[in-house]
Design a protein around this motif. Sequence first.
Motif, PDB file in Angstrom:
ATOM      1  N   ARG A 298       4.299 -26.168  19.412  1.00 12.02           N
ATOM      2  CA  ARG A 298       5.727 -26.179  19.091  1.00 12.02           C
ATOM      3  C   ARG A 298       6.289 -24.799  19.297  1.00 12.02           C
ATOM      4  O   ARG A 298       5.605 -23.802  19.104  1.00 12.02           O
ATOM      5  CB  ARG A 298       5.962 -26.536  17.637  1.00 12.02           C
ATOM      6  CG  ARG A 298       5.853 -27.974  17.318  1.00 12.02           C
ATOM      7  CD  ARG A 298       6.291 -28.165  15.909  1.00 12.02           C
ATOM      8  NE  ARG A 298       5.074 -28.184  15.089  1.00 12.02           N
ATOM      9  CZ  ARG A 298       5.064 -28.270  13.797  1.00 12.02           C
ATOM     10  NH1 ARG A 298       6.185 -28.310  13.148  1.00 12.02           N
ATOM     11  NH2 ARG A 298       3.948 -28.308  13.139  1.00 12.02           N
TER      12      ARG A 298
ATOM     13  N   LEU B 235      11.200 -35.520  26.591  1.00 16.90           N
ATOM     14  CA  LEU B 235      10.861 -35.216  25.204  1.00 16.90           C
ATOM     15  C   LEU B 235       9.611 -35.977  24.773  1.00 16.90           C
ATOM     16  O   LEU B 235       8.796 -35.474  24.002  1.00 16.90           O
ATOM     17  CB  LEU B 235      12.041 -35.558  24.292  1.00 16.90           C
ATOM     18  CG  LEU B 235      13.287 -34.706  24.505  1.00 16.90           C
ATOM     19  CD1 LEU B 235      14.444 -35.230  23.667  1.00 16.90           C
ATOM     20  CD2 LEU B 235      12.997 -33.256  24.184  1.00 16.90           C
TER      21      LEU B 235
ATOM     22  N   ALA C 259       1.318 -31.506  29.400  1.00 16.14           N
ATOM     23  CA  ALA C 259       1.412 -30.140  29.932  1.00 16.14           C
ATOM     24  C   ALA C 259       0.095 -29.663  30.550  1.00 16.14           C
ATOM     25  O   ALA C 259       0.083 -29.199  31.691  1.00 16.14           O
ATOM     26  CB  ALA C 259       1.894 -29.188  28.843  1.00 16.14           C
TER      27      ALA C 259
ATOM     28  N   ARG D 162       6.429 -34.192  25.876  1.00 16.81           N
ATOM     29  CA  ARG D 162       6.083 -32.950  25.185  1.00 16.81           C
ATOM     30  C   ARG D 162       5.009 -33.160  24.133  1.00 16.81           C
ATOM     31  O   ARG D 162       4.301 -32.226  23.784  1.00 16.81           O
ATOM     32  CB  ARG D 162       7.314 -32.365  24.492  1.00 16.81           C
ATOM     33  CG  ARG D 162       8.286 -31.732  25.435  1.00 16.81           C
ATOM     34  CD  ARG D 162       9.473 -31.198  24.703  1.00 16.81           C
ATOM     35  NE  ARG D 162       9.090 -30.092  23.837  1.00 16.81           N
ATOM     36  CZ  ARG D 162       9.926 -29.494  23.017  1.00 16.81           C
ATOM     37  NH1 ARG D 162      11.164 -29.898  22.933  1.00 16.81           N
ATOM     38  NH2 ARG D 162       9.526 -28.484  22.279  1.00 16.81           N
ATOM     39  N   HIS D 163       4.904 -34.352  23.609  1.00 15.55           N
ATOM     40  CA  HIS D 163       3.989 -34.610  22.497  1.00 15.55           C
ATOM     41  C   HIS D 163       2.664 -35.166  23.001  1.00 15.55           C
ATOM     42  O   HIS D 163       2.577 -35.773  24.065  1.00 15.55           O
ATOM     43  CB  HIS D 163       4.633 -35.585  21.511  1.00 15.55           C
ATOM     44  CG  HIS D 163       5.945 -35.082  20.993  1.00 15.55           C
ATOM     45  ND1 HIS D 163       6.054 -34.015  20.140  1.00 15.55           N
ATOM     46  CD2 HIS D 163       7.208 -35.479  21.246  1.00 15.55           C
ATOM     47  CE1 HIS D 163       7.312 -33.788  19.867  1.00 15.55           C
ATOM     48  NE2 HIS D 163       8.044 -34.668  20.534  1.00 15.55           N
TER      49      HIS D 163
ATOM     50  N   SER E  36      -2.348 -34.629  26.418  1.00  8.28           N
ATOM     51  CA  SER E  36      -1.054 -33.960  26.480  1.00  8.28           C
ATOM     52  C   SER E  36      -0.671 -33.794  27.947  1.00  8.28           C
ATOM     53  O   SER E  36      -1.518 -33.476  28.784  1.00  8.28           O
ATOM     54  CB  SER E  36      -1.138 -32.609  25.784  1.00  8.28           C
ATOM     55  OG  SER E  36       0.116 -31.969  25.842  1.00  8.28           O
TER      56      SER E  36
END
Length: 117
Positions: free
Chosen positions: A110, A40, A61, A43-44, A59
């Motif tokens: 999001r 989690l 990702a 993710r940010h 980030s």
Amino acid sequence: MLRPPPPRPPGSATAWLRRRLGRAVLLSYVCALFVPDPGLWLRHTHAPPLGPLIHLPVSAAPCLLSLVLFSAGLRVPVRELGHVLRRPSVLLAGLVAAPGDPAAGHLPRRVPAAPHA
């Protein structure tokens, strides 16, 4: 016709990794089930401390996606790059099919919330 790259010797590092990759993925999912906080947190977007004037948001990702694509690119034989230069239509079709700048991180920030019934 495109030929696959020659197989590596069974004692190579990639063979070692392939034998263990399935178990490693399964173990990571089990760990994420019981300890979800690190996933989690990833993710940010975060800004590493680079000084008082430099603010560089990072980030996970896009970084992980670029790592996967870079690793896949290393598997392409150099002689196959000549085929792309002789027939650039395939490359252009791929660029048209994937709009947006992947380096800019055009991934959704999001997931939209579901409407309440």
